[in-house]
Scaffold this motif. Structure first.
Motif, PDB file in Angstrom:
ATOM      1  N   PRO A 206      -6.559 -10.195  -2.223  1.00  0.00           N
ATOM      2  CA  PRO A 206      -5.908  -9.093  -2.925  1.00  0.00           C
ATOM      3  C   PRO A 206      -4.495  -8.894  -2.412  1.00  0.00           C
ATOM      4  CG  PRO A 206      -7.444  -8.236  -1.304  1.00  0.00           C
ATOM      5  CD  PRO A 206      -7.569  -9.730  -1.286  1.00  0.00           C
ATOM      6  N   PRO A 207      -3.659  -8.241  -3.219  1.00  0.00           N
ATOM      7  CA  PRO A 207      -2.277  -8.010  -2.798  1.00  0.00           C
ATOM      8  C   PRO A 207      -2.227  -7.201  -1.494  1.00  0.00           C
ATOM      9  CG  PRO A 207      -2.589  -7.404  -5.104  1.00  0.00           C
ATOM     10  CD  PRO A 207      -3.933  -7.691  -4.544  1.00  0.00           C
ATOM     11  N   MET A 208      -1.211  -7.458  -0.698  1.00  0.00           N
ATOM     12  CA  MET A 208      -1.063  -6.782   0.590  1.00  0.00           C
ATOM     13  C   MET A 208      -1.039  -5.267   0.432  1.00  0.00           C
ATOM     14  SD  MET A 208      -1.115  -7.015   3.781  1.00  0.00           S
ATOM     15  CE  MET A 208      -1.084  -8.776   3.948  1.00  0.00           C
ATOM     16  N   GLU A 209      -0.456  -4.754  -0.642  1.00  0.00           N
ATOM     17  CA  GLU A 209      -0.414  -3.292  -0.813  1.00  0.00           C
ATOM     18  C   GLU A 209      -1.816  -2.714  -1.003  1.00  0.00           C
ATOM     19  OE1 GLU A 209       1.159  -4.427  -5.163  1.00  0.00           O
ATOM     20  OE2 GLU A 209       2.310  -4.474  -3.331  1.00  0.00           O
ATOM     21  N   VAL A 210      -2.715  -3.460  -1.615  1.00  0.00           N
ATOM     22  CA  VAL A 210      -4.099  -3.004  -1.761  1.00  0.00           C
ATOM     23  C   VAL A 210      -4.783  -2.994  -0.397  1.00  0.00           C
ATOM     24  CG1 VAL A 210      -6.356  -3.582  -2.751  1.00  0.00           C
ATOM     25  CG2 VAL A 210      -4.307  -3.730  -4.170  1.00  0.00           C
ATOM     26  N   ILE A 211      -4.579  -4.040   0.365  1.00  0.00           N
ATOM     27  CA  ILE A 211      -5.167  -4.110   1.712  1.00  0.00           C
ATOM     28  C   ILE A 211      -4.648  -2.959   2.564  1.00  0.00           C
ATOM     29  CG2 ILE A 211      -5.257  -5.466   3.837  1.00  0.00           C
ATOM     30  CD1 ILE A 211      -5.201  -7.975   2.022  1.00  0.00           C
ATOM     31  N   THR A 212      -3.364  -2.684   2.482  1.00  0.00           N
ATOM     32  CA  THR A 212      -2.752  -1.601   3.255  1.00  0.00           C
ATOM     33  C   THR A 212      -3.338  -0.252   2.856  1.00  0.00           C
ATOM     34  OG1 THR A 212      -0.720  -2.864   3.484  1.00  0.00           O
ATOM     35  CG2 THR A 212      -0.560  -0.489   3.848  1.00  0.00           C
ATOM     36  N   LYS A 213      -3.468   0.001   1.559  1.00  0.00           N
ATOM     37  CA  LYS A 213      -4.017   1.281   1.099  1.00  0.00           C
ATOM     38  C   LYS A 213      -5.473   1.453   1.541  1.00  0.00           C
ATOM     39  CE  LYS A 213      -1.047   2.114  -2.837  1.00  0.00           C
ATOM     40  NZ  LYS A 213      -0.939   2.279  -4.292  1.00  0.00           N
TER      41      LYS A 213
ATOM     42  N   GLN B  96      -6.946   4.342   4.103  1.00  0.00           N
ATOM     43  CA  GLN B  96      -8.066   5.222   3.765  1.00  0.00           C
ATOM     44  C   GLN B  96      -9.174   5.136   4.810  1.00  0.00           C
ATOM     45  OE1 GLN B  96      -9.065   4.063  -0.238  1.00  0.00           O
ATOM     46  NE2 GLN B  96      -7.579   5.465  -1.129  1.00  0.00           N
ATOM     47  N   ILE B  97      -9.437   3.936   5.288  1.00  0.00           N
ATOM     48  CA  ILE B  97     -10.462   3.763   6.322  1.00  0.00           C
ATOM     49  C   ILE B  97     -10.053   4.496   7.593  1.00  0.00           C
ATOM     50  CG2 ILE B  97     -11.550   2.087   7.864  1.00  0.00           C
ATOM     51  CD1 ILE B  97     -11.499   0.113   5.465  1.00  0.00           C
ATOM     52  N   LEU B  98      -8.795   4.325   7.998  1.00  0.00           N
ATOM     53  CA  LEU B  98      -8.321   4.958   9.224  1.00  0.00           C
ATOM     54  C   LEU B  98      -8.267   6.478   9.123  1.00  0.00           C
ATOM     55  CD1 LEU B  98      -5.523   2.449  10.252  1.00  0.00           C
ATOM     56  CD2 LEU B  98      -7.743   2.794  11.366  1.00  0.00           C
TER      57      LEU B  98
END
Length: 76
Positions: free
Chosen positions: A53-60, A64-66
């Motif tokens: 997946p795109p890096m921005e999806v991974i970052t978001k 949210q997890i953090l």
């Protein structure tokens, strides 16, 4: 907001459950193939794409997890 309290009458209708729609959905589901080749092909394409997946999806998702509470530390 002043004035008289609003009187709420009990709803005289009884709750009803209709299984007709559920039966229709079950029948439609049973007509679908268990394995959809076009979906499998798309998944294979995505699995080999280094940008998915795109890096921005991974970052978001990571944010949210953090920011979510750690329920393992809940002492209630």
């Amino acid at each position: 907001m002043g004035g008289k309290p609003v009187s709420r009458q009990a709803d005289s209708r009884q709750d009803q459950v209709s299984t007709e729609r559920a039966e229709f959905l079950r029948a439609e589901l049973s007509r679908q193939p268990e394995i959809r080749p076009e979906v499998v092909a798309r998944a294979r394409e995505l699995a080999t794409d280094p940008n998915y997946p795109p890096m921005e999806v991974i970052t978001k998702v990571a944010e949210q997890i953090l920011s979510s509470p750690d329920l393992s530390e809940d002492e209630s």
